[in-house]
Design an enzyme around this catalytic site. Structure first.
Site, short mmCIF file in Angstrom:
data_model
loop_
_atom_site.label_atom_id
_atom_site.label_comp_id
_atom_site.label_asym_id
_atom_site.label_seq_id
_atom_site.Cartn_x
_atom_site.Cartn_y
_atom_site.Cartn_z
N CYS A 43 -2.66 -1.20 -3.68
CA CYS A 43 -3.67 -0.80 -2.70
C CYS A 43 -3.34 0.57 -2.14
CB CYS A 43 -3.77 -1.84 -1.58
SG CYS A 43 -2.26 -2.07 -0.63
N CYS A 88 0.82 -1.20 0.00
CA CYS A 88 0.00 0.00 0.00
C CYS A 88 0.86 1.27 0.00
CB CYS A 88 -0.93 0.01 1.20
SG CYS A 88 -2.11 -1.36 1.20
#
Length: 275
Positions: free
Chosen positions: A181, A100
């Protein structure tokens, strides 16, 4: 006197013949050694790059196993009949971890983006992963009925859709995008007329895999030069916004290549301050 002169001439001829013979022998030895030094096989290159990726994480046995899974995708097949799905077992063997806020995608900015990612752990491109690192810059294919891997006479990227190299990069790019993400970044080329080209891997595969809410935002870094012809208002970038899954926010910032080069060379500049 005359016989002495003849003796000297005879000696000179003998010395000349011996010198020529020695030269021939030396050349033969050099040629033999040169021919005996075979270029490393594709397998050897694959395993060496695999082991070099991260010695603390990848063991030689792992690389041997990975090679076995990899070659099953194309060996013995027509080099124009290797679909993306042929690499599914390879992707399953080395799944991407969710990273992420660190995923960096790119299109037509390969050299710039990879010089920038050397800066530290701020961003991660596909070529910074095991599979991307090992196969970056390599060409390979199989031949129908053969158990060998070939590196010459293989189809080029555009010669046929389902060639081994193109199918690999399409499949691994899809998997990399699936692992994106949070906040995702993309470095695009602002020195060309269409920075978001619909035929590029980024447009045709990666962007389509960005799904909300797993991906929160896409931050485009538009790399420009003095002669750049595009800006963040470019029509192709408006097409990019339309392609994004509903809910994903979009941002674009123009950054000069000179600024990125400065950031790449100066480790004291935080990544976030580069644009």
């Amino acid at each position: 006197m005359e016989s002495g002169e003849k003796s000297r001439r005879r000696l000179c001829r003998i010395v000349g013949v011996v010198a020529v013979l020695l030269l021939v022998v030396i050349l033969a030895l050099v040629l033999g050694l040169t021919l005996g030094q075979k270029a490393p096989t594709f397998k050897a290159t694959f395993i060496a790059k695999c082991k070099a990726f991260n010695a603390s994480m990848v063991h030689e046995d792992d690389c041997e196993k990975l090679w076995g899974v990899f070659e099953q995708a194309y060996v013995g097949l027509d080099p124009c009949e290797v679909p993306m799905e042929a690499y599914d077992p390879l992707i399953a063997a080395v799944p991407f971890k969710l990273e992420c806020k660190r995923m960096m995608f790119w299109s037509k900015t390969k050299d710039v983006v990879h010089e920038f990612t050397k800066k530290g752990d701020c961003f991660l491109t596909l070529e910074n992963t095991l599979l991307g690192s090992v196969l970056d810059g390599l060409t390979w294919c199989g031949k129908k009925g053969s158990s060998e891997t070939f590196t010459t006479s293989c189809p080029g990227w555009d010669d046929c859709v389902n060639n081994p190299v193109r199918s690999f990069w399409n499949r691994v790019s899809a998997a990399f995008a699936d692992a994106a993400c949070g906040d995702v970044s993309a470095m695009l080329n602002g020195s060309i007329a269409t920075p978001f080209n619909p035929t590029s891997v980024f447009a045709s595969i990666e962007v389509k895999r960005f799904k909300y809410p797993r991906v929160k935002s896409l931050n485009v870094v538009l790399v420009t030069q003095a002669n750049s012809v595009t800006s963040c208002t470019d029509a192709s970038l408006k097409d990019l916004q339309k392609e994004l899954d509903q809910g994903i926010t979009y941002n674009c910032k123009v950054v000069s290549e000179a600024r990125l080069e400065e950031c790449s060379s100066n480790k004291t500049i935080p990544c976030g301050a580069c644009w």
